[in-house]
Design an enzyme around this catalytic site. Structure first.
Site, PDB file in Angstrom:
ATOM      1  CG  ASP A 153       1.416 -16.833  29.726  1.00  0.00           C
ATOM      2  OD1 ASP A 153       0.729 -17.752  30.205  1.00  0.00           O
ATOM      3  OD2 ASP A 153       2.375 -16.322  30.349  1.00  0.00           O
ATOM      4  CG  ASP A 155      -1.582 -21.659  32.880  1.00  0.00           C
ATOM      5  OD1 ASP A 155      -0.377 -21.371  32.751  1.00  0.00           O
ATOM      6  OD2 ASP A 155      -1.970 -22.603  33.588  1.00  0.00           O
TER       7      ASP A 155
END
Length: 213
Positions: A153, A155
Site C-alpha cells: 500500500d 502509506d
C-alpha cells in the site's frame, strides 16, 4: 479473528538465536511494508540498504549483561544477500527497487498522516513494523541479513484517502504470497555456499561475555 503475533511481541532474540543454533548463517527476511514514495506502488519489491529505528521497548541486543559489545552497523544489510535478492527479483519479473531506507515503527497501529509525511520528507522509502531489531540481532550473531520488502500500500501521508487498513494489507499480501515464496526460494538457491562478505567477521576482535552456538 487472527492469531498472528503482533510485531511488537515477536520473540526476535529467540528466533535469530534458534537460526544460528541450527547452523543458519544467511537470513532472507520477507515482510509487508507501506510505500512512502508515490512512484513505488503496491506490488513493488524493495531491497533496502539502510534502516531507521523508530521502535520503542524492543530488546535489541544479546549483550545486555557481562560487558559492553559494540558491533558495526553502518551498513545494516548484507551486500551479497542484497545483490542476490535484487537479481532474483528481476529474473522473476518483479517491479524491483534496489536500495532505499526502511523505517521500522513500533506498531501495531499504522502511522498518522503527519508521521508518514515526516518520514517521507526525511527521504525514507518504506515503512514497516518488522525488520528491527532483527537486523541488528543478526549482526550481533555474525549472520548475513537481507530484507525483501513487499509494498502492499501507499502509506497514509502519500496520497489522499482513508489511510491504510489492516484488511487492505492482508488482502494484498495474500494475493502475492505464492509469488513471494517463489522469490525467496530462488534467492535462497542463489546464495553462495561460502561467505566472503564482512558479516561473518562482525565480531572479530570483540571479547564476548558468552560463547555463541
Amino acid at each position: 479473528m487472527t492469531t498472528a503475533t503482533p510485531p511488537h511481541r515477536i520473540p526476535y532474540r529467540a528466533n535469530l538465536w534458534a537460526l544460528r543454533s541450527l547452523g543458519v548463517r544467511q537470513v532472507l527476511a520477507p515482510s509487508a511494508v507501506g510505500s512512502l514514495k508515490a512512484e513505488h506502488g503496491p506490488g513493488a519489491i524493495v531491497v533496502p540498504d539502510q534502516l531507521v529505528d523508530r521502535t520503542s521497548g524492543r530488546v535489541q541486543t544479546y549483550y545486555d549483561a557481562g560487558g559492553a559489545v559494540h558491533v558495526s552497523f553502518a551498513d545494516p544489510y548484507c551486500p551479497t544477500g542484497r545483490a542476490v535478492a535484487v537479481s532474483a527479483a528481476r529474473s522473476g519479473g518483479w517491479d524491483i527497487v534496489d536500495g532505499g531506507t526502511l523505517v521500522v515503527i513500533e506498531g501495531p497501529r499504522f502511522s498518522t498522516r503527519a508521521e508518514s509525511q515526516w518520514f517521507a520528507r526525511n527521504g525514507w522509502t518504506i515503512v514497516g513494523m518488522t525488520g528491527f531489531p532483527e537486523a541488528v540481532l543478526a549482526r550481533e550473531l555474525a549472520l548475513c541479513y537481507t530484507s525483501l520488502s513487499l509494498v502492499t500500500d501507499h502509506d497514509a501521508g502519500v496520497e489522499a484517502g482513508e489511510g491504510v487498513t489492516h484488511e487492505e494489507v492482508l488482502r494484498f499480501f495474500a494475493t502475492n504470497v505464492t509469488k513471494m515464496r517463489s522469490l525467496v526460494a530462488d534467492a535462497v538457491e542463489a546464495l553462495p555456499q561460502e561467505r566472503t562478505c564482512a558479516c561473518g567477521s562482525a565480531l572479530d576482535g570483540i571479547k564476548l561475555p558468552f560463547d555463541l552456538p
